[in-house]
Design an enzyme around this catalytic site. Structure first.
Site, PDB file in Angstrom:
ATOM      1  CB  SER A 144      -1.809   0.063   5.874  1.00 45.09           C
ATOM      2  OG  SER A 144      -2.165  -1.295   5.989  1.00 45.09           O
ATOM      3  CE1 TYR A 157       3.742  -1.946   5.678  1.00 47.74           C
ATOM      4  CE2 TYR A 157       1.642  -2.585   6.643  1.00 47.74           C
ATOM      5  CZ  TYR A 157       2.360  -2.098   5.570  1.00 47.74           C
ATOM      6  OH  TYR A 157       1.714  -1.751   4.397  1.00 47.74           O
TER       7      TYR A 157
HETATM    8  N1  LIG Z   1      -0.171  -4.126  -1.199  1.00 51.57           N
HETATM    9  C1  LIG Z   1      -0.958  -4.030  -0.159  1.00 51.57           C
HETATM   10  O1  LIG Z   1      -1.792  -4.917   0.097  1.00 51.57           O
HETATM   11  C2  LIG Z   1      -0.909  -2.816   0.726  1.00 51.57           C
HETATM   12  C3  LIG Z   1      -1.923  -2.655   1.686  1.00 51.57           C
HETATM   13  C4  LIG Z   1      -1.934  -1.518   2.482  1.00 51.57           C
HETATM   14  C5  LIG Z   1      -0.972  -0.538   2.313  1.00 51.57           C
HETATM   15  N2  LIG Z   1       0.013  -0.718   1.391  1.00 51.57           N
HETATM   16  C6  LIG Z   1       0.961   0.394   1.225  1.00 51.57           C
HETATM   17  O2  LIG Z   1       0.871   0.852  -0.115  1.00 51.57           O
HETATM   18  C7  LIG Z   1       2.117   1.435  -0.511  1.00 51.57           C
HETATM   19  C8  LIG Z   1       2.599   0.812  -1.807  1.00 51.57           C
HETATM   20  O3  LIG Z   1       2.781  -0.582  -1.608  1.00 51.57           O
HETATM   21  P1  LIG Z   1       2.838  -1.626  -2.800  1.00 51.57           P
HETATM   22  O4  LIG Z   1       2.068  -2.797  -2.345  1.00 51.57           O
HETATM   23  O5  LIG Z   1       2.507  -0.959  -4.094  1.00 51.57           O
HETATM   24  O6  LIG Z   1       4.399  -2.006  -2.722  1.00 51.57           O
HETATM   25  P2  LIG Z   1       5.487  -2.361  -3.846  1.00 51.57           P
HETATM   26  O7  LIG Z   1       6.543  -3.137  -3.122  1.00 51.57           O
HETATM   27  O8  LIG Z   1       4.863  -2.964  -5.041  1.00 51.57           O
HETATM   28  O9  LIG Z   1       6.078  -0.932  -4.210  1.00 51.57           O
HETATM   29  C9  LIG Z   1       6.822  -0.173  -3.275  1.00 51.57           C
HETATM   30  C10 LIG Z   1       7.802   0.708  -4.030  1.00 51.57           C
HETATM   31  O10 LIG Z   1       8.515   1.492  -3.055  1.00 51.57           O
HETATM   32  C11 LIG Z   1       9.884   1.516  -3.445  1.00 51.57           C
HETATM   33  N3  LIG Z   1      10.746   1.773  -2.289  1.00 51.57           N
HETATM   34  C12 LIG Z   1      10.998   0.956  -1.233  1.00 51.57           C
HETATM   35  N4  LIG Z   1      11.885   1.524  -0.414  1.00 51.57           N
HETATM   36  C13 LIG Z   1      12.199   2.733  -0.950  1.00 51.57           C
HETATM   37  C14 LIG Z   1      13.068   3.773  -0.563  1.00 51.57           C
HETATM   38  N5  LIG Z   1      13.824   3.702   0.552  1.00 51.57           N
HETATM   39  N6  LIG Z   1      13.134   4.885  -1.340  1.00 51.57           N
HETATM   40  C15 LIG Z   1      12.393   4.972  -2.468  1.00 51.57           C
HETATM   41  N7  LIG Z   1      11.565   4.008  -2.892  1.00 51.57           N
HETATM   42  C16 LIG Z   1      11.470   2.903  -2.140  1.00 51.57           C
HETATM   43  C17 LIG Z   1      10.152   0.137  -4.043  1.00 51.57           C
HETATM   44  O11 LIG Z   1      11.305   0.128  -4.860  1.00 51.57           O
HETATM   45  C18 LIG Z   1       8.858  -0.089  -4.820  1.00 51.57           C
HETATM   46  O12 LIG Z   1       8.956   0.400  -6.134  1.00 51.57           O
HETATM   47  C19 LIG Z   1       3.051   1.219   0.678  1.00 51.57           C
HETATM   48  O13 LIG Z   1       3.027   2.397   1.475  1.00 51.57           O
HETATM   49  C20 LIG Z   1       2.420   0.061   1.421  1.00 51.57           C
HETATM   50  O14 LIG Z   1       2.782   0.035   2.789  1.00 51.57           O
HETATM   51  C21 LIG Z   1       0.075  -1.838   0.608  1.00 51.57           C
END
Ligand SMILES: NC(=O)c1ccc[n+]([C@@H]2O[C@H](COP(=O)([O-])OP(=O)(O)OC[C@H]3O[C@@H](n4cnc5c(N)ncnc54)[C@H](O)[C@@H]3O)[C@@H](O)[C@H]2O)c1
Length: 251
Positions: A144, A157
């Site tokens: 991130s 986080y």
């Molecule tokens: N959305 C953003 O702005 C952003 C920015 C930087 C980094 N990220 C990172 O990107 C990645 C994806 O995030 P996103 O925004 O698509 O999130 P999201 O919440 O849309 O998707 C996350 C997925 O992970 C699954 N999950 C959660 N806990 C779990 C577990 N214990 N076992 C298996 N699956 C599990 C959830 O069910 C979900 O389907 C993450 O690593 C997040 O930290 C997101």
């Protein structure tokens, strides 16, 4: 049906947001994909969507915080495809929301467990499989902008995402010379259910997020960065963190 030589890929957290887009983008590029997630209904639906478009996709239910489920997930992928060529360790839970003085140590533990310790468990089994089969292989851990810049009020986080970089470099070093590469992709603000959920929990608007972090990216834009790192076009790149944030961190 893809040919048996199409790269075999595992994507965690593939039922939603960036993981779902990553599975879709990889499948469209001809990769065979296992989608893993704790959410079985949405995960199956995501796999079916890819299959209905002519891709090869299978769903495996796995909670990445459970070491035995992670071991089964990797074994199921290797059994299904005969090998494992690529993995995107993407599953995570939303950021914590208290400053350190108000932090609950148990919440800190849980956020670190889902967003960091689980990546160690995934790497452990993915690397073993890839090195065992004689390489090559490519793994992407999702970091991130919080891997580089702290945010007040999200100590767990921020710490977990900083540590993703250390874990990625350690893994890359430990498998140097085996043909297996390990990198991180570090997204900025991306329009996903996680971002929308965190924003509404803070009472933020989209305008407030974009004023702070720039225009929101799409999950597909991040997926393409992972795709490049999993392709032979990036054969010399390992132990690196590729920031995909539309320039937020250089401002
Ligand atoms: N959305 C953003 O702005 C952003 C920015 C930087 C980094 N990220 C990172 O990107 C990645 C994806 O995030 P996103 O925004 O698509 O999130 P999201 O919440 O849309 O998707 C996350 C997925 O992970 C699954 N999950 C959660 N806990 C779990 C577990 N214990 N076992 C298996 N699956 C599990 C959830 O069910 C979900 O389907 C993450 O690593 C997040 O930290 C997101």
């Amino acid at each position: 049906m893809k040919t048996a030589s199409a790269p075999a890929t595992l994507v965690t957290g593939a039922a939603s947001g960036m993981g779902r887009a990553t599975a879709r983008v990889f499948a469209a590029a001809g990769f065979r994909v296992v989608l893993a997630d704790i959410n079985a209904d949405a995960g199956r639906e995501a796999a079916d969507e890819i299959t209905s478009r002519g891709g090869e996709a299978h769903f495996v239910r796995a909670d990445v915080t459970k070491p035995d489920e992670v071991a089964n997930m990797v074994a199921a992928t290797a059994d299904r495809f005969g090998r494992l060529d690529c993995a995107v360790n993407n599953a995570a839970c939303p950021p914590d929301s208290d400053r350190i003085v108000d932090a609950d140590v148990e919440v800190f533990r849980q956020v670190v467990e889902v967003n960091l310790t689980s990546v160690l468990a995934c790497l452990k089994h993915e690397l073993a499989q890839m090195v065992d089969q004689g390489g090559p292989g490519a793994i992407v851990n999702i970091g991130s902008i919080r891997s580089f810049r702290a945010r007040a009020g999200s100590p767990a986080y921020t710490a977990a995402k900083h540590a993703i970089i250390g874990l990625t470099r350690t893994a890359a070093l430990e498998c140097a010379g085996t043909g297996v590469r390990v990198n991180a992709v570090c997204p900025g603000a991306i329009d996903t259910p996680m971002l929308r959920g965190s924003r509404s929990a803070r009472g933020d608007t989209e305008a407030a997020t974009t004023a702070r972090q720039g225009e929101l990216g799409t999950p597909e834009e991040v997926a393409h960065a992972s795709l490049w790192l999993c392709s032979s076009a990036s054969s010399l790149v390992t132990g690196q963190a590729l920031v995909a944030d539309g320039g937020y961190l250089i401002r």
